[in-house]
Scaffold this active site. Structure first.
Site, PDB file in Angstrom:
ATOM      1  N   ARG A  27      32.245 -16.180  50.009  1.00  0.00           N
ATOM      2  CA  ARG A  27      31.627 -16.605  51.262  1.00  0.00           C
ATOM      3  C   ARG A  27      31.864 -18.083  51.552  1.00  0.00           C
ATOM      4  O   ARG A  27      31.679 -18.531  52.680  1.00  0.00           O
ATOM      5  CB  ARG A  27      30.113 -16.341  51.211  1.00  0.00           C
ATOM      6  CG  ARG A  27      29.772 -14.877  51.081  1.00  0.00           C
ATOM      7  CD  ARG A  27      28.299 -14.684  50.811  1.00  0.00           C
ATOM      8  NE  ARG A  27      27.476 -15.034  51.934  1.00  0.00           N
ATOM      9  CZ  ARG A  27      27.146 -14.203  52.915  1.00  0.00           C
ATOM     10  NH1 ARG A  27      27.572 -12.972  52.887  1.00  0.00           N
ATOM     11  NH2 ARG A  27      26.379 -14.598  53.903  1.00  0.00           N
ATOM     12  N   ASN A  98      19.456 -19.249  53.214  1.00  0.00           N
ATOM     13  CA  ASN A  98      20.717 -19.247  53.960  1.00  0.00           C
ATOM     14  C   ASN A  98      20.347 -19.388  55.431  1.00  0.00           C
ATOM     15  O   ASN A  98      19.433 -18.709  55.900  1.00  0.00           O
ATOM     16  CB  ASN A  98      21.442 -17.918  53.693  1.00  0.00           C
ATOM     17  CG  ASN A  98      22.649 -17.705  54.587  1.00  0.00           C
ATOM     18  OD1 ASN A  98      23.150 -18.634  55.203  1.00  0.00           O
ATOM     19  ND2 ASN A  98      23.105 -16.461  54.659  1.00  0.00           N
ATOM     20  N   GLU A 478      47.863 -17.753  65.375  1.00  0.00           N
ATOM     21  CA  GLU A 478      47.347 -17.230  64.113  1.00  0.00           C
ATOM     22  C   GLU A 478      48.163 -17.782  62.933  1.00  0.00           C
ATOM     23  O   GLU A 478      47.602 -18.128  61.891  1.00  0.00           O
ATOM     24  CB  GLU A 478      47.370 -15.687  64.153  1.00  0.00           C
ATOM     25  CG  GLU A 478      47.110 -14.965  62.855  1.00  0.00           C
ATOM     26  CD  GLU A 478      45.725 -15.209  62.262  1.00  0.00           C
ATOM     27  OE1 GLU A 478      44.922 -15.930  62.866  1.00  0.00           O
ATOM     28  OE2 GLU A 478      45.469 -14.700  61.164  1.00  0.00           O
ATOM     29  N   GLU A 485      44.680 -23.599  57.323  1.00  0.00           N
ATOM     30  CA  GLU A 485      43.448 -23.381  56.552  1.00  0.00           C
ATOM     31  C   GLU A 485      43.702 -23.221  55.061  1.00  0.00           C
ATOM     32  O   GLU A 485      42.862 -23.599  54.259  1.00  0.00           O
ATOM     33  CB  GLU A 485      42.609 -22.232  57.108  1.00  0.00           C
ATOM     34  CG  GLU A 485      43.160 -20.859  56.919  1.00  0.00           C
ATOM     35  CD  GLU A 485      42.270 -19.777  57.534  1.00  0.00           C
ATOM     36  OE1 GLU A 485      41.053 -19.944  57.557  1.00  0.00           O
ATOM     37  OE2 GLU A 485      42.826 -18.767  57.988  1.00  0.00           O
ATOM     38  N   LYS A 604      33.556 -17.748  54.424  1.00  0.00           N
ATOM     39  CA  LYS A 604      34.062 -16.469  54.923  1.00  0.00           C
ATOM     40  C   LYS A 604      33.219 -15.939  56.072  1.00  0.00           C
ATOM     41  O   LYS A 604      33.731 -15.367  57.015  1.00  0.00           O
ATOM     42  CB  LYS A 604      34.066 -15.461  53.759  1.00  0.00           C
ATOM     43  CG  LYS A 604      34.591 -14.097  54.123  1.00  0.00           C
ATOM     44  CD  LYS A 604      36.089 -14.123  54.292  1.00  0.00           C
ATOM     45  CE  LYS A 604      36.663 -12.808  54.756  1.00  0.00           C
ATOM     46  NZ  LYS A 604      37.988 -12.977  55.358  1.00  0.00           N
TER      47      LYS A 604
HETATM   48  C1  F6R Z   1      40.636 -17.384  59.601  1.00  0.00           C
HETATM   49  C2  F6R Z   1      39.354 -16.736  59.574  1.00  0.00           C
HETATM   50  C3  F6R Z   1      38.323 -17.132  60.562  1.00  0.00           C
HETATM   51  C4  F6R Z   1      37.542 -15.919  61.054  1.00  0.00           C
HETATM   52  C5  F6R Z   1      36.385 -16.370  61.957  1.00  0.00           C
HETATM   53  C6  F6R Z   1      35.635 -15.197  62.532  1.00  0.00           C
HETATM   54  O1  F6R Z   1      41.489 -16.887  58.634  1.00  0.00           O
HETATM   55  O2  F6R Z   1      39.100 -15.901  58.748  1.00  0.00           O
HETATM   56  O3  F6R Z   1      38.885 -17.832  61.634  1.00  0.00           O
HETATM   57  O4  F6R Z   1      38.403 -15.070  61.735  1.00  0.00           O
HETATM   58  O5  F6R Z   1      35.507 -17.164  61.214  1.00  0.00           O
HETATM   59  O6  F6R Z   1      35.088 -14.413  61.537  1.00  0.00           O
HETATM   60  P1  F6R Z   1      34.608 -12.945  61.822  1.00  0.00           P
HETATM   61  O7  F6R Z   1      35.815 -12.146  62.172  1.00  0.00           O
HETATM   62  O8  F6R Z   1      33.983 -12.497  60.536  1.00  0.00           O
HETATM   63  O9  F6R Z   1      33.642 -13.005  62.947  1.00  0.00           O
END
Ligand code: F6R
Length: 609
Positions: A27, A98, A478, A485, A604
């Site tokens: 995370r 959290n 992308e 990143e 994450k």
């Molecule tokens: C990049 C990445 C982030 C997520 C973003 C949205 O590799 O993982 O840009 O795509 O934080 O996250 P979700 O899809 O979980 O809403």
């Protein structure tokens, strides 16, 4: 972002809490800690940095206890240091949290006026002293919890253990996820079902505003109105190896290589492979919808950008694509019968969740594409379409992105049919294309040696540009996001036609330009001209092209490094080319020795705005 784990049991919980913390690592965090109650006293260990540091501390200074909470902290209020690390404790309670307590500053002031001395810079510490205050007033733990919940505002999930009640754990959830696991003579809590599934397959997903009191042998959940509620106990299944690295070096690598299977499984759910038609349906009324709003963050947002091209071309519906953090504060216009489609791997991204809440309030028809069942977004949307990617642990999203595109492609076909603008023949053509994707991805994955050579040419770069046109423009974005990143190289994605409007000033011999240029789309010739423009300015160009594209480059004497791509239809090209973007970022990061699965500063699941 922050991860919570806890166990109340009749046996020592420390080794399992440490294991649970390892399961939460993905995370994203910058410090970690654990607290237990042993022989009537709190034992707390905390450490900055990786979990290994906490393990070293617990090795040097062991602790035990039949009840305990653990935490991985992603710093919001206060720098990542040991003092700010959770659990936060005093002589009464120990708390892991959290989210953000939004009114922490005023609460802090009033608690300071009562004589409480704050030691950390965190918002969490107010929970400790609020609790203490109510316990000192003689309130039972549950009543104290109710009072604390009445005091605090914001989005949070927290767990509390109490010195005076050494088998009781109190938990609450509002805006941040929290799951309870039911075991044999023990209870577990965690920020996600993955962590509690280490010990049980029976879980309770708390709803917004719910709180609960747990002992090793009992649990009772209450709702926001303080009524006891009976809750559904769900069974979670995680396939063997779903949360392990298997034979791969990194989760990201494993997840990249899982994509043929993931796309295949997602297609099995949504498409009929005998008739080449989509099986997907939605509750939304596409025929009368005046507009579609797609809302998401990061990589999921780029999936939405690709889908805009598809929806407009095939379903003839006007589409807006918004970054969730902008959408929710933008005072946008909501049309009667409008559809809002949110996309989120985690299903917990707070901005996307709030955007969905706004769209719901504005009476929009809502659809969510998510990868985590029972996530907050999945529970709020009126229509949920799952991606069947399995748990994605690497912080950089890979398989979720291509699975999202696969679901989106099916929605586009369904919507086009509902709107009466797609013939069965065209549907069959598009589905036939989609069924080629797993095989095409396998071909791309065999190109790793070539990708490694490209990574060698990027490793020392200070900046990299990614360009593409049409659906390959979001793929360029992308590609740039993936590279920055995980390798920490500055990278930007541009629509190739936009270069001349400014970014071309960045071009010099030191700035590689990566070009996504499938030959059979209508943009190919235009992209080729853009390539010539940057070559003329001395750039090293890395071209992702198929065999026809390669011939065109040779015929035009365009010097470049080529990454050979399989021939594929324009429709599926963004899915196929995205795989190379992931591999390029992965191999570059390997050469630079960065932490591929847990890049610095990233989380994450972004549960704070
Ligand atoms: C990049 C990445 C982030 C997520 C973003 C949205 O590799 O993982 O840009 O795509 O934080 O996250 P979700 O899809 O979980 O809403």
């Amino acid at each position: 972002m922050c991860g919570i784990v806890g166990i109340t049991s009749f046996q020592n919980v420390v080794p399992r809490i440490l294991k649970g913390l390892a399961c939460l690592e993905y995370r994203g965090y910058d410090s970690a800690g654990i607290a237990t109650i042993d022989d009537g006293n709190f034992e707390v260990r905390r450490a900055v940095g990786k979990l290994k540091n906490l393990k070293d501390v617990t090795h040097l200074n062991p602790l035990q206890g039949n009840i305990g909470v653990g935490h991985t902290r992603w710093a919001t209020h206060g720098v990542p240091n040991e003092i700010n690390a959770h659990p936060h404790s005093n002589d009464y309670v120990s708390v892991v949290h959290n989210g953000i307590i939004e009114n922490h500053a005023e609460l802090r002031k009033s608690l300071e006026n009562k004589g409480y001395v704050f030691v950390s810079q965190t918002d969490t510490e107010v929970i400790v002293y609020l609790f203490t205050e109510y316990l000192k007033e003689g309130k039972e733990p549950l009543l104290a919890l109710q009072s604390v919940l009445g005091d605090i505002t914001g989005a949070f999930a927290f767990a509390i253990i109490l010195k005076q009640n050494p088998d009781v754990m109190l938990v609450a959830r509002q805006g941040s996820p929290l799951v309870i696991g039911i075991g044999q003579d023990e209870m577990y809590i965690g920020s996600d079902a993955l962590v509690v599934s280490l010990w049980t397959d029976k879980v309770i997903y708390l709803n917004e505003g719910d709180y609960a009191i747990l002992t090793p042998a009992s649990y009772q959940v209450y709702n926001q109105k303080h009524h006891k509620i009976s809750v559904e106990v769900k069974t979670v299944e995680f396939k063997e190896n779903a949360v392990g690295k298997g034979n791969y070096n990194h989760f990201m690598q494993k997840e990249i290589f899982e994509q043929p299977k993931v796309i295949g499984e997602t297609l099995l759910h949504y498409a009929d492979h005998e008739n080449f038609t989509t099986k997907l349906t939605t509750k939304a009324d596409w025929k009368n919808a005046p507009r579609l709003s797609i809302v998401a963050c990061g990589t999921s947002y780029y999936a939405g950008m690709v889908a805009k091209y598809w929806f407009e071309k095939y379903a003839h519906i006007p589409v807006d694509v918004d970054i969730a953090s902008e959408f929710r504060y933008r005072d946008g216009v909501f049309l009667d019968k409008g559809i809002t489609l949110v996309i989120s791997q985690s299903g917990e991204t707070i901005d996307t969740l709030m955007a969905l809440t706004l769209a719901t309030e504005q009476k929009q028809q809502t659809i969510a594409i998510v990868n985590v069942p029972e996530s907050s977004i999945a529970r709020l949307a009126s229509d949920v379409l799952m991606t069947y990617a399995g748990p994605e642990i690497g912080v950089a999203s890979t398989k979720a992105f291509t699975a999202q595109l696969t679901v989106l492609a099916n929605i586009v076909i369904y919507a086009a049919r509902q709107r009466g603008v797609m013939s069965l023949t065209q549907e069959k053509e598009l589905l036939t294309d989609l069924f080629t994707v797993p095989g095409l991805i396998m071909t791309v994955l065999q190109n790793e040696a070539e990708v490694h050579k490209i990574a060698l040419s990027l490793e020392k770069a200070d900046g990299v540009l990614f360009i593409g046109r049409g659906t390959n423009f979001p793929v360029a974005l992308e590609g740039a996001l993936k590279l920055k990143e995980i390798s920490y190289i500055h990278a930007e994605g541009y629509a190739a036609g936009e270069l001349k409007h400014g970014p071309i000033a960045l071009i010099d011999q030191e700035t590689p330009v990566i070009v996504n240029a499938p030959s059979n789309d209508k943009w190919f010739e235009k992209t080729l001209s853009n390539v010539q423009e940057v070559v003329a300015r001395g750039a090293t160009v890395i071209c992702l092209v198929d065999v026809i594209g390669q011939q065109a480059l040779e015929a035009n004497h365009i010097p470049n490094i080529t990454l050979k791509m399989p021939m594929c239809s324009t429709f599926v090209a963004p899915i196929v080319y995205a795989i190379s973007m992931q591999l390029i970022a992965y191999h570059t990061a390997l050469l630079r020795g960065t932490d591929v699965d847990q890049p610095r500063n990233l989380a994450k699941s972004v549960t704070v705005e």
